[in-house]
Design a protein around this motif. Structure first.
Motif, mmCIF file in Angstrom:
data_model
loop_
_atom_site.group_PDB
_atom_site.id
_atom_site.type_symbol
_atom_site.label_atom_id
_atom_site.label_comp_id
_atom_site.label_asym_id
_atom_site.label_seq_id
_atom_site.Cartn_x
_atom_site.Cartn_y
_atom_site.Cartn_z
ATOM 1 N N UNK A 55 0.830 -1.211 0.000
ATOM 2 C CA UNK A 55 0.000 0.000 0.000
ATOM 3 C C UNK A 55 0.861 1.255 0.000
ATOM 4 N N UNK A 56 1.832 1.312 0.894
ATOM 5 C CA UNK A 56 2.674 2.515 0.976
ATOM 6 C C UNK A 56 3.530 2.656 -0.274
ATOM 7 N N UNK A 57 4.068 1.556 -0.770
ATOM 8 C CA UNK A 57 4.869 1.617 -1.992
ATOM 9 C C UNK A 57 4.070 2.096 -3.175
ATOM 10 N N UNK A 58 2.822 1.622 -3.293
ATOM 11 C CA UNK A 58 1.990 2.088 -4.399
ATOM 12 C C UNK A 58 1.678 3.571 -4.268
ATOM 13 N N UNK A 59 1.318 4.010 -3.067
ATOM 14 C CA UNK A 59 0.976 5.429 -2.885
ATOM 15 C C UNK A 59 2.172 6.329 -3.177
ATOM 16 N N UNK A 60 3.353 5.928 -2.749
ATOM 17 C CA UNK A 60 4.563 6.718 -3.034
ATOM 18 C C UNK A 60 4.840 6.728 -4.531
ATOM 19 N N UNK A 61 4.754 5.566 -5.163
ATOM 20 C CA UNK A 61 5.004 5.483 -6.608
ATOM 21 C C UNK A 61 3.975 6.306 -7.383
ATOM 22 N N UNK A 62 2.723 6.279 -6.950
ATOM 23 C CA UNK A 62 1.649 7.002 -7.627
ATOM 24 C C UNK A 62 1.819 8.515 -7.493
ATOM 25 N N UNK A 63 2.271 8.953 -6.312
ATOM 26 C CA UNK A 63 2.482 10.392 -6.104
ATOM 27 C C UNK A 63 3.713 10.896 -6.855
ATOM 28 N N UNK A 64 4.750 10.099 -6.928
ATOM 29 C CA UNK A 64 5.980 10.530 -7.599
ATOM 30 C C UNK A 64 5.795 10.533 -9.110
ATOM 31 N N UNK A 65 5.245 9.456 -9.668
ATOM 32 C CA UNK A 65 5.157 9.338 -11.118
ATOM 33 C C UNK A 65 3.959 10.074 -11.709
#
Length: 133
Positions: A55-65
């Motif tokens: 969950x945290x990895x997806x949210x970070x990846x989604x916000x960055x990209x």
């Protein structure tokens, strides 16, 4: 399944797994638990860490990209990386429990998991579709 449903279900599942892990910690005595007690400890911890990293990895990846059109690719990639990271944590704890974790074992474990991720990543990119053969 929509992205919102996925994130909600993964978050609820992660919280349930952390509650189960805390229940295992509070209710089992490590000196008398045996194999089944340690299995529940490591299984609930693996699922909890996996859900958290996912969950945290997806949210970070989604916000960055900030790339909305290929969200499912971010989910797949984060899912795979969360499994690898959770397995690394659990394997490190198992080695620590057996008193086999040394600095060079840790480096070998990290290199092995990096090689596994690199192998999966390069295999997905260069794979030839079998429809044309």
């Amino acid at each position: 399944m929509t992205l919102r449903q996925y994130l909600i279900l993964m978050s609820i599942g992660t919280v349930v797994c952390f509650v189960a892990w805390f229940f295992v910690i509070l209710s089992l005595d490590p000196t008398q638990a045996g194999f089944l007690g340690f299995f529940f400890f490591y299984a609930s911890l693996f699922l909890a860490i996996f859900g958290l990293f996912s969950v945290i990895g997806f949210l970070v990846r989604w916000k960055i990209l900030k790339d909305d059109e290929v969200v499912f690719r971010h989910v797949k990639r984060t899912f795979r990386q969360a499994i690898i990271l959770a397995a690394a944590v659990i394997f490190s704890l198992l080695l620590l429990q057996l008193r086999l974790l040394t600095w060079w074992n840790g480096i070998l474990l990290v290199l092995l998991l990096l090689a596994l991720e690199g192998l999966i990543f390069t295999n997905r990119r260069n794979s030839i579709p079998t429809d044309y053969v």
